[in-house]
Write a protein that holds these residues in place. Sequence first.
Motif, mmCIF file in Angstrom:
data_model
loop_
_atom_site.group_PDB
_atom_site.id
_atom_site.type_symbol
_atom_site.label_atom_id
_atom_site.label_comp_id
_atom_site.label_asym_id
_atom_site.label_seq_id
_atom_site.Cartn_x
_atom_site.Cartn_y
_atom_site.Cartn_z
ATOM 1 N N LEU A 25 -34.765 7.666 -14.369
ATOM 2 C CA LEU A 25 -35.818 8.017 -15.319
ATOM 3 C C LEU A 25 -35.455 9.258 -16.127
ATOM 4 N N GLY A 26 -34.953 10.285 -15.449
ATOM 5 C CA GLY A 26 -34.645 11.537 -16.138
ATOM 6 C C GLY A 26 -33.614 11.368 -17.235
ATOM 7 N N GLU A 27 -32.585 10.576 -16.974
ATOM 8 C CA GLU A 27 -31.540 10.365 -17.988
ATOM 9 C C GLU A 27 -32.072 9.567 -19.167
ATOM 10 N N ILE A 28 -32.906 8.577 -18.897
ATOM 11 C CA ILE A 28 -33.514 7.791 -19.976
ATOM 12 C C ILE A 28 -34.359 8.694 -20.859
ATOM 13 N N ALA A 29 -35.184 9.516 -20.222
ATOM 14 C CA ALA A 29 -36.055 10.424 -20.980
ATOM 15 C C ALA A 29 -35.235 11.405 -21.801
ATOM 16 N N GLU A 30 -34.152 11.934 -21.206
ATOM 17 C CA GLU A 30 -33.322 12.917 -21.902
ATOM 18 C C GLU A 30 -32.605 12.300 -23.097
ATOM 19 N N LYS A 31 -32.003 11.131 -22.894
ATOM 20 C CA LYS A 31 -31.248 10.509 -23.980
ATOM 21 C C LYS A 31 -32.136 10.100 -25.145
ATOM 22 N N LEU A 32 -33.355 9.697 -24.867
ATOM 23 C CA LEU A 32 -34.266 9.248 -25.922
ATOM 24 C C LEU A 32 -35.226 10.350 -26.366
ATOM 25 N N GLU A 33 -35.046 11.559 -25.786
ATOM 26 C CA GLU A 33 -35.877 12.719 -26.131
ATOM 27 C C GLU A 33 -37.364 12.392 -25.956
ATOM 28 N N LEU A 34 -37.665 11.877 -24.778
ATOM 29 C CA LEU A 34 -39.038 11.532 -24.427
ATOM 30 C C LEU A 34 -39.489 12.380 -23.244
ATOM 31 N N PRO A 35 -40.789 12.692 -23.147
ATOM 32 C CA PRO A 35 -41.279 13.326 -21.921
ATOM 33 C C PRO A 35 -41.174 12.352 -20.759
ATOM 34 N N LYS A 36 -40.893 12.867 -19.572
ATOM 35 C CA LYS A 36 -40.725 11.982 -18.419
ATOM 36 C C LYS A 36 -41.956 11.123 -18.174
ATOM 37 N N SER A 37 -43.123 11.721 -18.349
ATOM 38 C CA SER A 37 -44.357 10.977 -18.090
ATOM 39 C C SER A 37 -44.485 9.792 -19.052
ATOM 40 N N GLY A 38 -44.150 10.010 -20.334
ATOM 41 C CA GLY A 38 -44.226 8.941 -21.319
ATOM 42 C C GLY A 38 -43.194 7.868 -21.061
ATOM 43 N N ALA A 39 -41.966 8.301 -20.721
ATOM 44 C CA ALA A 39 -40.910 7.326 -20.418
ATOM 45 C C ALA A 39 -41.277 6.493 -19.198
ATOM 46 N N HIS A 40 -41.905 7.138 -18.203
ATOM 47 C CA HIS A 40 -42.300 6.413 -16.994
ATOM 48 C C HIS A 40 -43.332 5.342 -17.313
ATOM 49 N N ARG A 41 -44.302 5.675 -18.171
ATOM 50 C CA ARG A 41 -45.335 4.687 -18.540
ATOM 51 C C ARG A 41 -44.719 3.498 -19.275
ATOM 52 N N LEU A 42 -43.798 3.789 -20.195
ATOM 53 C CA LEU A 42 -43.155 2.716 -20.952
ATOM 54 C C LEU A 42 -42.306 1.830 -20.040
ATOM 55 N N LEU A 43 -41.581 2.447 -19.129
ATOM 56 C CA LEU A 43 -40.761 1.675 -18.195
ATOM 57 C C LEU A 43 -41.626 0.825 -17.277
ATOM 58 N N ALA A 44 -42.750 1.376 -16.867
ATOM 59 C CA ALA A 44 -43.670 0.601 -16.027
ATOM 60 C C ALA A 44 -44.177 -0.626 -16.772
#
Length: 277
Positions: A25-44
Motif C-alpha cells: 500500500l505504501g509504495e502505491i500511495a507514494e508512486k501515485l502521490e496519494l494519501p495512504k487512506s485514500g489509496a486504501h479505499r480505492l484498492l478496497a
Amino acid sequence: MTHVPAERCLSIIQLLAENADELPLGEIAEKLELPKSGAHRLLATLVDLGWAKQDPQTGFYRLTMRLAVLGQRFYVATGIPDICQPLLDNLAAASREFVRMAVVDSDTLVWVAYAQGAKGGLMYQPTDTVATVPLHATASGKAWLSTLPVDDAVRIVMKNGGFGDSATFGPNVVRSVSSLMQELEVTARRGYGLAMGEAEPGVTALAAAIRSREDGPVAGTVSVAGPSVRLTEERVQELGPVVTAAASELSKLWPLRMRLDKQIRSPEVSMENISSN
C-alpha cells in the motif's frame, strides 16, 4: 468534468499492470502521490469489484486476471488476430525478418501483433512486443508522423516525452526538432519510414502506414526489422515495395473495413429488424 476517484483507480490499475508486480500500500500511495487512506479505499473498491487481490500473508496488492481477459476479448473483437495476422505471417516469410504491426491510439502508436520470419542464425527479437512505440526513433513512428501536418507531428513527439535520453537509443537517433522535420520530409517522399541504428544499435527497420480507408487517416503501421548487417541499404530498397504492398493490403482489409462499416451503420438495420417484427 473529471471524476477523480475513477481516474485514480485507473492509475492504480496501470501501475500494477506495468510489470505484473504486487506492491505494498505504501509504495502505491507514494508512486501515485496519494494519501495512504485514500489509496486504501480505492484498492478496497478494486478488490471488491474483482480487479485486484490482496495477498493475505504480505498484504501486498496485485491485479487479478480480469484485466487480461478483458483485453484479450477486446483484441479478438478488433479482428486483428484473424484478419491481419495471416498477412503479417506472409510478410515475415517473404522478408525472412521480424515483422510488427502497431495501431494508432490517440497520440501514440502501440505494438499489437508480430511475426518472426528469421529461421536461424542471427535473429532479431525485441523484448517488448506489446508496448508504446518511441515515435522519433522508429521507422513506424516516422511512417505515421510523416502523414501528419508538421506542427502536429512535432507536438505529438514532444507530448510523448520528446527525444528522451539519447543514450537509451542507437547512435543515429534523431535528437532535435529540425532533424525530425527533415527526416519526416524524406520519409514522405520515400513512401516508408526507415530507421538505421536508431531505436536500437545494430538494428535496421522500415515501415509503412496502414490507412483505415482509402485516403483516410492512418490506423497503424506495419514494419520489418532485423540486424543491420543483413538489412543493408540494398536489402532495404528491395524490401521497401514489399512492405508498402503489405500496408496497402492491410488497409484494404482494416480490419474487414471496420466490420463492413459496422454492418452498414447498425441503427438503420436495427430499425428495419424492429419494424419487421
